[in-house]
Scaffold this motif. Structure first.
Motif: not given
Length: 481
Positions: A359-369, A443-456
């Motif tokens: 049930a762990d999301a480790g592989e998904q976290i790495a894949g999404d990143t 940093f001067a700018q920060s913006r989200p560019i992708a969903d990672v896992g279920d809640d990151m």
């Protein structure tokens, strides 16, 4: 050794009972290790440290487990099963050493088998006996130390005390709790005996050997400001959320021994206080009670006393043996029911341990990143560093880096915060976490560019305002946010 030196006759080792139990434990944990689809987060943390940051220490762990992880990864890169071979061997070996303790106490074949069975069916053993973590390597080390002491009491061979020092030193390179165990054991012996032990020169020679072995990791801690001492407050702060506070820690500290293990422990403790012939071993019960109180009051982790379950269970098994020998068999069916229930519970927990990792999301976290990282323009990737908000995220990224083509990950959390910061030429960050609050101001700018896992999310930060040498110590934390 003369006959006069032997306080009681020991039975032959119950090879045909104990070794099949230990073998079955190894096989079942091997099945669990191959059934799980990924890493337990603590073992991938050890793997990440071993791959990229192997040293004499880290902020929260001594070096032996990361070194073993690095060794097994070098032998069989990316193999989860190979990674877990050392801990599965240690788990099976603990069953054998538990039986050896019962034998030294005068236990017959049945008492040795009961003690081995109690060790094999412990809830904590079933849950994590196939995870390569410091806390799963520790029990067999504590059991070896107890076995050396109880054997010394029987044969009075001081060379055992020198070996005790070697084992204690190796244990200190695995987990620091053994230092407290040794201090409590010495205090317990001083309080209830056998005080003759404290007058043996080789005991203190063994202590010197232990100190010499532990010196490199202690020096590492000193050079880095003793982060391990700060971990105490972190553990206390996590007790409510993870274990239900002091009451939860106390209950789990007992129940982790398993059904038959907890029952035998209780009976063993009662016999230690009551039976005059066990007076020389009473210090073991005192040490357990003191450590139990300390780790509940602190509070600590429920598994901190797991290495003392089997010795107390051995005293309980010895009590059952005495009842048989004196014709007071009692309700034998209760023992059988406890054994069957304990085995069933252990089997259920073993299955649960596999389910947890699935049930762990480790592989998904790495894949999404990895997807977000490789989507960046190649020129930008050349000066982009990947940072995990927590050490868990960073460890997963490192653990699956070869599979997904990720660069080495960084983090300012736990041990990662004490590793070197990113090189100066990396001025763009791919930051993975639940939010970017702690780093965005640099940093001067920060913006989200992708969903990672279920809640990151993965945040892309550009326009670095301060150097990494300035950012790193300000962001460093031991607490998982």
């Amino acid at each position: 050794m003369t006959a006069a030196e032997d306080q009681h006759t020991v039975s032959p080792f119950a090879t045909m009972i104990v070794l099949p139990i230990a073998g079955l434990v190894a096989v079942l944990h091997c099945v669990a290790a191959t059934s799980a689809e990924g890493y337990w987060f603590d073992e991938v943390y050890m793997l990440a440290i071993g791959r990229h940051h192997l040293d004499w220490g880290s902020a929260d762990q001594p070096p032996i487990t990361p070194a073993l992880a690095a060794l097994m990864d070098a032998i069989a890169p990316g193999s989860v099963l190979a990674l877990r071979v050392p801990v599965m061997l240690a788990t099976a070996a603990a069953v054998v050493v538990a039986a050896l303790i019962a034998r030294e106490l005068g236990g017959d074949r049945r008492a040795q088998g009961v003690t081995a069975f109690a060790q094999a069916t412990g809830v904590w053993v079933a849950l994590g006996g196939h995870w390569l973590t410091p806390y799963m390597l520790e029990p067999v080390q504590w059991l070896l130390m107890v076995w050396l002491l109880v054997r010394w009491i029987r044969v009075r061979d001081d060379r055992l005390l020198l070996v005790f020092g070697v084992v204690a030193g190796v244990a200190a390179l695995t987990k620091f709790q053994v230092l407290l165990l040794c201090a409590v054991l010495i205090a317990a012996v001083a309080a209830v005996g056998p005080r003759e032990l404290l007058r043996r020169r080789l005991l203190w020679a063994g202590a010197a050997v232990a100190a010499l072995l532990a010196a490199p990791t202690l020096l590492w801690q000193h050079a880095n400001g003793w982060p391990q001492l700060s971990m105490g407050s972190v553990v206390i702060g996590e007790a409510d959320a993870l274990y239900g506070g002091r009451f939860g820690v106390a209950v789990q500290m007992l129940l982790f021994a398993g059904i038959i293990g907890t029952a035998l422990m209780g009976y063993g403790l009662w016999r230690l206080w009551r039976e005059p012939e066990l007076r020389e071993y009473r210090f073991i019960g005192v040490a357990f009670v003191v450590l139990f109180v300390v780790f509940v009051a602190a509070p600590g982790r429920p598994y901190y006393v797991a290495g003392l379950y089997a010795p107390l269970a051995a005293f309980g098994a010895l009590g059952l043996q005495h009842r048989r020998q004196t014709g007071r068999r009692g309700r034998g069916w209760l023992v059988w029911m406890a054994g069957v229930s304990s085995a069933a519970l252990a089997a259920a927990v073993l299955v649960l341990s596999v389910t947890i990792i699935r049930a762990d999301a480790g592989e998904q976290i790495a894949g999404d990143t990895a997807a977000a990282y490789h989507a960046l323009p190649e020129e930008q990737r050349q000066h982009t560093v990947v940072i995990g908000q927590s050490y868990i995220v960073a460890a997963y990224l490192d653990g699956y880096s070869t599979r997904f083509g990720l660069p080495q990950a960084y983090s300012t959390n736990r041990s990662y915060g004490f590793f070197p910061p990113p090189p100066a030429e990396y001025d763009t960050v791919l930051y993975v976490g639940s939010d970017d609050d702690e780093i965005s101001s640099y940093f001067a700018q920060s913006r989200p560019i992708a969903d990672v896992g279920d809640d990151m999310q993965a945040y892309l930060l550009t326009g670095q305002r301060r150097s990494w040498e300035q950012i790193w110590p300000r962001m460093r934390t031991l607490t998982v946010g």
